[in-house]
Design a protein around this motif. Structure first.
Motif, mmCIF file in Angstrom:
data_model
loop_
_atom_site.group_PDB
_atom_site.id
_atom_site.type_symbol
_atom_site.label_atom_id
_atom_site.label_comp_id
_atom_site.label_asym_id
_atom_site.label_seq_id
_atom_site.Cartn_x
_atom_site.Cartn_y
_atom_site.Cartn_z
ATOM 1 N N LYS A 197 0.845 -1.207 0.000
ATOM 2 C CA LYS A 197 0.000 0.000 0.000
ATOM 3 C C LYS A 197 0.871 1.244 0.000
ATOM 4 N N ASP A 213 0.857 4.363 -2.447
ATOM 5 C CA ASP A 213 0.689 5.739 -1.938
ATOM 6 C C ASP A 213 1.656 6.681 -2.653
ATOM 7 N N HIS A 261 -9.375 -5.998 -2.861
ATOM 8 C CA HIS A 261 -9.161 -4.680 -2.290
ATOM 9 C C HIS A 261 -8.128 -3.893 -3.095
ATOM 10 N N GLU A 320 -8.863 4.174 -7.871
ATOM 11 C CA GLU A 320 -8.583 5.547 -7.450
ATOM 12 C C GLU A 320 -7.302 6.088 -8.088
ATOM 13 N N TYR A 340 -5.849 7.566 1.876
ATOM 14 C CA TYR A 340 -4.933 7.627 0.730
ATOM 15 C C TYR A 340 -5.434 6.620 -0.301
ATOM 16 N N HIS A 341 -5.816 7.088 -1.473
ATOM 17 C CA HIS A 341 -6.258 6.175 -2.529
ATOM 18 C C HIS A 341 -7.320 5.195 -2.038
ATOM 19 N N SER A 388 -8.170 4.098 0.821
ATOM 20 C CA SER A 388 -7.941 3.178 1.935
ATOM 21 C C SER A 388 -7.020 3.850 2.958
ATOM 22 N N PRO A 447 -3.452 4.645 4.909
ATOM 23 C CA PRO A 447 -2.062 4.747 4.459
ATOM 24 C C PRO A 447 -1.311 3.429 4.653
#
Lengths: 189, 189
Positions: A90, A94, A132, A139, B81-82, B84, B86
Protein backbone atom coordinates in the motif's frame (compact mmCIF):
# COMPACT_ATOMS: atom_id res chain seq x y z
CA UNK A 1 1.55 -8.76 -31.31
CA UNK A 2 4.72 -7.71 -33.05
CA UNK A 3 6.15 -5.09 -30.70
CA UNK A 4 7.94 -5.69 -27.44
CA UNK A 5 6.05 -5.30 -24.14
CA UNK A 6 7.97 -4.24 -21.06
CA UNK A 7 6.39 -5.54 -17.86
CA UNK A 8 7.49 -4.46 -14.41
CA UNK A 9 6.77 -6.99 -11.68
CA UNK A 10 6.08 -5.98 -8.07
CA UNK A 11 5.78 -8.52 -5.26
CA UNK A 12 3.83 -7.32 -2.23
CA UNK A 13 5.86 -9.33 0.27
CA UNK A 14 9.45 -8.59 1.30
CA UNK A 15 10.08 -12.16 2.48
CA UNK A 16 12.67 -14.08 0.43
CA UNK A 17 10.64 -17.28 0.66
CA UNK A 18 7.46 -15.57 -0.45
CA UNK A 19 4.97 -17.68 -2.38
CA UNK A 20 3.86 -14.51 -4.08
CA UNK A 21 7.34 -13.75 -5.35
CA UNK A 22 7.50 -17.40 -6.49
CA UNK A 23 4.15 -16.92 -8.24
CA UNK A 24 5.49 -13.84 -10.05
CA UNK A 25 8.48 -15.85 -11.26
CA UNK A 26 6.21 -18.73 -12.32
CA UNK A 27 4.12 -16.26 -14.34
CA UNK A 28 7.28 -14.80 -15.90
CA UNK A 29 8.32 -18.35 -16.88
CA UNK A 30 5.23 -18.76 -19.08
CA UNK A 31 5.17 -15.25 -20.57
CA UNK A 32 4.70 -14.75 -24.30
CA UNK A 33 8.02 -14.21 -26.13
CA UNK A 34 7.36 -10.53 -26.90
CA UNK A 35 7.15 -9.74 -23.19
CA UNK A 36 10.32 -8.45 -21.46
CA UNK A 37 10.11 -8.62 -17.66
CA UNK A 38 11.89 -6.90 -14.79
CA UNK A 39 11.25 -6.49 -11.05
CA UNK A 40 11.21 -3.64 -8.56
CA UNK A 41 11.89 -4.68 -4.97
CA UNK A 42 9.74 -2.63 -2.58
CA UNK A 43 12.35 -2.96 0.16
CA UNK A 44 14.05 0.11 -1.32
CA UNK A 45 11.15 2.52 -0.71
CA UNK A 46 10.77 4.73 2.37
CA UNK A 47 7.43 5.29 4.08
CA UNK A 48 5.25 7.87 2.42
CA UNK A 49 5.43 11.16 4.29
CA UNK A 50 3.91 14.36 2.91
CA UNK A 51 6.67 16.43 4.54
CA UNK A 52 9.35 14.39 2.77
CA UNK A 53 7.45 14.58 -0.52
CA UNK A 54 7.25 18.38 -0.16
CA UNK A 55 11.06 18.47 -0.19
CA UNK A 56 11.06 16.44 -3.42
CA UNK A 57 10.65 12.72 -3.95
CA UNK A 58 13.60 10.79 -2.41
CA UNK A 59 15.89 8.94 -4.83
CA UNK A 60 14.32 5.47 -4.37
CA UNK A 61 10.88 6.95 -5.03
CA UNK A 62 12.13 8.65 -8.18
CA UNK A 63 13.59 5.33 -9.34
CA UNK A 64 10.33 3.53 -8.56
CA UNK A 65 8.23 6.10 -10.42
CA UNK A 66 10.62 6.08 -13.37
CA UNK A 67 10.47 2.27 -13.50
CA UNK A 68 6.65 2.42 -13.61
CA UNK A 69 6.66 5.13 -16.29
CA UNK A 70 9.12 3.17 -18.44
CA UNK A 71 7.08 -0.04 -18.21
CA UNK A 72 4.24 -0.70 -20.62
CA UNK A 73 2.41 -2.57 -17.87
CA UNK A 74 2.71 -3.64 -14.22
CA UNK A 75 2.22 -7.08 -12.80
CA UNK A 76 1.39 -6.82 -9.09
CA UNK A 77 1.40 -10.00 -7.04
CA UNK A 78 0.09 -9.80 -3.50
CA UNK A 79 -0.37 -11.89 -0.39
CA UNK A 80 -3.15 -11.16 2.09
CA UNK A 81 -2.28 -9.71 5.50
CA UNK A 82 -5.24 -9.17 7.82
CA UNK A 83 -7.80 -9.25 5.03
CA UNK A 84 -6.03 -6.70 2.83
CA UNK A 85 -2.78 -5.96 1.01
CA UNK A 86 0.46 -5.63 3.00
CA UNK A 87 1.33 -2.15 4.28
CA UNK A 88 4.52 -2.46 2.25
CA UNK A 89 2.53 -2.66 -0.98
CA UNK A 90 0.00 0.00 0.00
CA UNK A 91 2.88 2.34 0.81
CA UNK A 92 4.31 1.81 -2.69
CA UNK A 93 0.92 2.68 -4.22
CA UNK A 94 0.69 5.74 -1.94
CA UNK A 95 3.86 7.03 -3.63
CA UNK A 96 3.13 5.69 -7.13
CA UNK A 97 -0.33 7.22 -7.26
CA UNK A 98 0.98 10.75 -6.72
CA UNK A 99 2.73 13.32 -8.87
CA UNK A 100 3.65 16.20 -6.59
CA UNK A 101 5.01 18.25 -9.48
CA UNK A 102 2.00 17.68 -11.71
CA UNK A 103 -1.68 17.31 -11.04
CA UNK A 104 -1.61 14.70 -8.28
CA UNK A 105 -3.25 11.45 -9.26
CA UNK A 106 -4.07 12.54 -12.82
CA UNK A 107 -0.45 12.66 -13.98
CA UNK A 108 0.91 10.07 -11.55
CA UNK A 109 2.93 7.10 -12.83
CA UNK A 110 0.05 4.73 -12.03
CA UNK A 111 -2.53 6.78 -13.92
CA UNK A 112 -3.61 5.04 -17.12
CA UNK A 113 -1.06 2.26 -16.60
CA UNK A 114 -2.20 -1.25 -17.62
CA UNK A 115 -2.00 -3.55 -14.56
CA UNK A 116 -2.38 -7.27 -14.04
CA UNK A 117 -3.04 -8.79 -10.61
CA UNK A 118 -2.13 -12.17 -9.18
CA UNK A 119 -2.33 -13.46 -5.63
CA UNK A 120 -1.38 -16.53 -3.66
CA UNK A 121 -2.54 -17.51 -0.21
CA UNK A 122 -4.32 -20.11 1.87
CA UNK A 123 -7.83 -21.48 1.38
CA UNK A 124 -9.09 -18.43 -0.54
CA UNK A 125 -5.94 -17.53 -2.48
CA UNK A 126 -5.81 -14.02 -0.99
CA UNK A 127 -9.04 -13.15 -2.80
CA UNK A 128 -9.95 -10.36 -0.38
CA UNK A 129 -6.53 -8.79 -0.72
CA UNK A 130 -6.60 -8.88 -4.52
CA UNK A 131 -10.16 -7.50 -4.56
CA UNK A 132 -9.16 -4.68 -2.29
CA UNK A 133 -6.08 -3.95 -4.40
CA UNK A 134 -8.40 -3.63 -7.40
CA UNK A 135 -10.48 -1.02 -5.52
CA UNK A 136 -7.38 1.02 -4.68
CA UNK A 137 -6.21 0.94 -8.29
CA UNK A 138 -9.51 2.45 -9.42
CA UNK A 139 -8.58 5.55 -7.45
CA UNK A 140 -5.11 5.68 -9.01
CA UNK A 141 -6.87 5.54 -12.42
CA UNK A 142 -4.91 2.44 -13.43
CA UNK A 143 -6.32 0.13 -16.12
CA UNK A 144 -6.56 -3.16 -14.26
CA UNK A 145 -7.23 -6.20 -16.42
CA UNK A 146 -10.61 -7.61 -15.34
CA UNK A 147 -10.20 -11.15 -16.61
CA UNK A 148 -8.92 -13.84 -16.25
CA UNK A 149 -8.68 -13.66 -12.46
CA UNK A 150 -6.12 -15.90 -10.78
CA UNK A 151 -6.19 -16.63 -7.04
CA UNK A 152 -3.73 -19.37 -6.12
CA UNK A 153 -5.19 -21.18 -3.11
CA UNK A 154 -3.18 -23.49 -0.85
CA UNK A 155 0.00 -22.06 -2.33
CA UNK A 156 2.14 -24.07 0.07
CA UNK A 157 1.11 -27.26 -1.72
CA UNK A 158 1.77 -25.90 -5.21
CA UNK A 159 5.44 -24.96 -4.94
CA UNK A 160 8.37 -27.15 -4.00
CA UNK A 161 11.12 -26.38 -1.48
CA UNK A 162 12.95 -24.32 -4.14
CA UNK A 163 9.80 -22.26 -4.79
CA UNK A 164 9.28 -23.81 -8.20
CA UNK A 165 5.66 -24.25 -9.28
CA UNK A 166 4.70 -27.94 -9.32
CA UNK A 167 0.99 -27.61 -10.06
CA UNK A 168 0.06 -28.00 -13.74
CA UNK A 169 -3.46 -26.53 -13.58
CA UNK A 170 -1.98 -23.39 -12.00
CA UNK A 171 0.68 -23.24 -14.73
CA UNK A 172 -2.07 -23.39 -17.36
CA UNK A 173 -3.96 -20.58 -15.56
CA UNK A 174 -0.80 -18.47 -15.53
CA UNK A 175 -0.14 -19.16 -19.22
CA UNK A 176 -3.67 -18.01 -20.14
CA UNK A 177 -3.34 -15.03 -17.83
CA UNK A 178 -0.04 -13.87 -19.33
CA UNK A 179 -1.34 -14.26 -22.89
CA UNK A 180 -4.35 -12.10 -22.03
CA UNK A 181 -2.10 -9.64 -20.20
CA UNK A 182 0.07 -9.15 -23.29
CA UNK A 183 -3.05 -8.13 -25.21
CA UNK A 184 -4.29 -5.91 -22.36
CA UNK A 185 -0.95 -4.09 -22.15
CA UNK A 186 -1.42 -2.98 -25.76
CA UNK A 187 -4.89 -1.54 -25.26
CA UNK A 188 -5.22 2.21 -25.85
CA UNK A 189 -5.15 4.06 -22.53
CA UNK B 1 -16.06 5.16 35.87
CA UNK B 2 -13.78 5.33 38.84
CA UNK B 3 -10.63 3.64 37.54
CA UNK B 4 -8.05 5.16 35.22
CA UNK B 5 -8.15 4.36 31.50
CA UNK B 6 -4.92 4.39 29.54
CA UNK B 7 -5.46 5.24 25.87
CA UNK B 8 -2.74 4.97 23.25
CA UNK B 9 -3.23 7.25 20.26
CA UNK B 10 -1.97 6.35 16.77
CA UNK B 11 -2.08 8.79 13.88
CA UNK B 12 -2.03 7.17 10.44
CA UNK B 13 -0.12 10.03 8.79
CA UNK B 14 3.55 10.84 9.36
CA UNK B 15 3.16 14.44 8.24
CA UNK B 16 3.72 17.04 10.97
CA UNK B 17 0.90 19.21 9.68
CA UNK B 18 -1.53 16.31 9.55
CA UNK B 19 -5.18 17.12 10.15
CA UNK B 20 -5.55 13.63 11.52
CA UNK B 21 -2.87 14.18 14.13
CA UNK B 22 -4.60 17.49 14.92
CA UNK B 23 -7.90 15.60 15.22
CA UNK B 24 -6.32 13.16 17.67
CA UNK B 25 -5.11 16.05 19.80
CA UNK B 26 -8.53 17.73 19.60
CA UNK B 27 -10.10 14.47 20.83
CA UNK B 28 -7.56 14.23 23.65
CA UNK B 29 -8.44 17.82 24.65
CA UNK B 30 -12.05 16.80 25.38
CA UNK B 31 -11.33 13.44 27.03
CA UNK B 32 -13.01 12.46 30.29
CA UNK B 33 -10.79 13.12 33.32
CA UNK B 34 -10.20 9.42 34.10
CA UNK B 35 -8.58 8.93 30.69
CA UNK B 36 -4.77 9.14 30.46
CA UNK B 37 -3.48 9.55 26.92
CA UNK B 38 -0.19 8.91 25.15
CA UNK B 39 0.93 8.57 21.53
CA UNK B 40 3.00 6.17 19.47
CA UNK B 41 4.61 7.67 16.38
CA UNK B 42 4.58 5.15 13.52
CA UNK B 43 7.72 6.73 12.04
CA UNK B 44 9.72 4.43 14.34
CA UNK B 45 8.50 1.16 12.82
CA UNK B 46 10.28 -0.77 10.04
CA UNK B 47 8.41 -2.44 7.20
CA UNK B 48 6.93 -5.81 8.06
CA UNK B 49 9.12 -8.59 6.70
CA UNK B 50 8.57 -12.24 7.63
CA UNK B 51 12.30 -12.92 7.43
CA UNK B 52 13.02 -10.14 9.93
CA UNK B 53 10.21 -11.35 12.20
CA UNK B 54 11.65 -14.87 12.11
CA UNK B 55 14.85 -13.47 13.68
CA UNK B 56 12.77 -11.88 16.45
CA UNK B 57 10.75 -8.66 16.46
CA UNK B 58 13.05 -5.63 16.07
CA UNK B 59 13.28 -3.24 19.03
CA UNK B 60 10.81 -0.63 17.68
CA UNK B 61 8.28 -3.38 17.02
CA UNK B 62 8.71 -4.73 20.56
CA UNK B 63 8.16 -1.20 21.92
CA UNK B 64 5.07 -0.76 19.75
CA UNK B 65 3.58 -4.08 20.82
CA UNK B 66 4.37 -3.39 24.47
CA UNK B 67 2.71 0.02 24.21
CA UNK B 68 -0.43 -1.61 22.78
CA UNK B 69 -0.45 -4.31 25.47
CA UNK B 70 -0.04 -1.73 28.24
CA UNK B 71 -2.87 0.43 26.93
CA UNK B 72 -6.46 -0.26 27.94
CA UNK B 73 -7.60 0.96 24.55
CA UNK B 74 -6.31 2.36 21.26
CA UNK B 75 -7.49 5.46 19.46
CA UNK B 76 -6.59 5.20 15.75
CA UNK B 77 -6.99 8.30 13.63
CA UNK B 78 -6.60 7.89 9.88
CA UNK B 79 -6.54 9.89 6.67
CA UNK B 80 -7.59 8.35 3.38
CA UNK B 81 -4.93 7.63 0.73
CA UNK B 82 -6.26 6.18 -2.53
CA UNK B 83 -9.53 4.99 -1.00
CA UNK B 84 -7.94 3.18 1.94
CA UNK B 85 -5.69 3.62 4.95
CA UNK B 86 -2.06 4.75 4.46
CA UNK B 87 0.53 2.01 3.93
CA UNK B 88 2.23 3.37 7.04
CA UNK B 89 -0.80 2.50 9.18
CA UNK B 90 -1.46 -0.85 7.50
CA UNK B 91 2.16 -1.80 8.10
CA UNK B 92 1.76 -1.04 11.83
CA UNK B 93 -1.32 -3.28 11.94
CA UNK B 94 0.58 -6.01 10.03
CA UNK B 95 3.03 -6.08 12.96
CA UNK B 96 0.52 -5.44 15.74
CA UNK B 97 -1.81 -8.21 14.62
CA UNK B 98 0.86 -10.89 14.97
CA UNK B 99 2.45 -12.74 17.85
CA UNK B 100 5.26 -14.82 16.36
CA UNK B 101 6.04 -16.42 19.74
CA UNK B 102 2.45 -17.28 20.54
CA UNK B 103 -0.51 -18.32 18.44
CA UNK B 104 -0.38 -15.67 15.71
CA UNK B 105 -3.37 -13.40 15.65
CA UNK B 106 -5.07 -15.02 18.66
CA UNK B 107 -2.49 -13.79 21.17
CA UNK B 108 -1.39 -10.68 19.26
CA UNK B 109 -1.39 -7.28 20.98
CA UNK B 110 -4.39 -6.17 18.91
CA UNK B 111 -6.48 -9.22 19.77
CA UNK B 112 -9.32 -8.31 22.11
CA UNK B 113 -8.09 -4.72 22.40
CA UNK B 114 -10.81 -2.02 22.58
CA UNK B 115 -10.32 0.42 19.69
CA UNK B 116 -11.88 3.72 18.75
CA UNK B 117 -11.65 5.14 15.21
CA UNK B 118 -11.63 8.72 13.98
CA UNK B 119 -10.88 10.13 10.54
CA UNK B 120 -10.51 13.48 8.86
CA UNK B 121 -10.49 14.20 5.17
CA UNK B 122 -12.14 16.06 2.33
CA UNK B 123 -15.77 15.90 1.25
CA UNK B 124 -16.41 12.47 2.77
CA UNK B 125 -14.22 12.71 5.88
CA UNK B 126 -12.14 9.66 4.88
CA UNK B 127 -15.20 7.45 5.34
CA UNK B 128 -13.91 4.73 2.99
CA UNK B 129 -10.59 4.62 4.80
CA UNK B 130 -12.20 4.34 8.23
CA UNK B 131 -14.64 1.70 6.97
CA UNK B 132 -11.80 -0.32 5.53
CA UNK B 133 -9.80 0.03 8.74
CA UNK B 134 -12.80 -1.42 10.58
CA UNK B 135 -12.76 -4.46 8.27
CA UNK B 136 -9.05 -5.06 8.91
CA UNK B 137 -9.55 -4.82 12.67
CA UNK B 138 -12.15 -7.59 12.51
CA UNK B 139 -9.39 -9.91 11.35
CA UNK B 140 -7.08 -8.79 14.18
CA UNK B 141 -9.97 -9.63 16.58
CA UNK B 142 -9.95 -6.13 18.00
CA UNK B 143 -13.08 -4.78 19.71
CA UNK B 144 -13.83 -1.70 17.63
CA UNK B 145 -16.43 0.65 19.08
CA UNK B 146 -19.35 0.72 16.61
CA UNK B 147 -20.89 4.01 17.65
CA UNK B 148 -20.73 7.01 17.58
CA UNK B 149 -18.96 7.25 14.23
CA UNK B 150 -17.04 10.45 13.53
CA UNK B 151 -15.88 11.40 10.03
CA UNK B 152 -14.54 14.96 9.94
CA UNK B 153 -15.27 16.28 6.45
CA UNK B 154 -13.60 19.38 4.97
CA UNK B 155 -10.98 19.19 7.73
CA UNK B 156 -9.04 22.07 6.22
CA UNK B 157 -11.86 24.44 7.16
CA UNK B 158 -12.18 23.17 10.72
CA UNK B 159 -8.67 23.74 12.02
CA UNK B 160 -6.70 27.00 12.15
CA UNK B 161 -3.12 27.56 11.01
CA UNK B 162 -1.86 26.18 14.34
CA UNK B 163 -3.93 23.00 13.85
CA UNK B 164 -6.33 23.94 16.62
CA UNK B 165 -9.93 22.83 16.14
CA UNK B 166 -12.18 25.83 15.48
CA UNK B 167 -15.44 24.03 14.70
CA UNK B 168 -17.81 23.72 17.66
CA UNK B 169 -20.08 20.98 16.23
CA UNK B 170 -17.00 18.82 15.64
CA UNK B 171 -15.83 19.49 19.21
CA UNK B 172 -19.21 18.32 20.50
CA UNK B 173 -18.98 15.18 18.35
CA UNK B 174 -15.53 14.47 19.77
CA UNK B 175 -16.72 15.05 23.34
CA UNK B 176 -19.56 12.56 22.88
CA UNK B 177 -17.19 10.12 21.15
CA UNK B 178 -14.60 10.24 23.94
CA UNK B 179 -17.26 9.78 26.65
CA UNK B 180 -18.57 6.70 24.83
CA UNK B 181 -15.02 5.47 24.27
CA UNK B 182 -14.26 5.62 27.99
CA UNK B 183 -17.23 3.32 28.60
CA UNK B 184 -16.25 1.03 25.70
CA UNK B 185 -12.69 0.67 26.98
CA UNK B 186 -14.08 -0.82 30.19
CA UNK B 187 -16.18 -3.47 28.48
CA UNK B 188 -15.23 -7.07 29.20
CA UNK B 189 -13.09 -8.40 26.36
Amino acid sequence: MSSQINVLGIAGSLRKGSYNRALMHAAFAVKPPEMIVSEFDLVHLPFYNGDVEAQGDPEPVLLFKEAIRRADALLIVTPEYHRSIPGVLKNALDWGGRDPKGKGVVTSPLSGKPVGLLSAGGAAGAILSQTHLRQILVETRSNVMPHPQVFVAMARQKFDADFQLTDDPTRQQLTDFMAAFAVWAHKPK
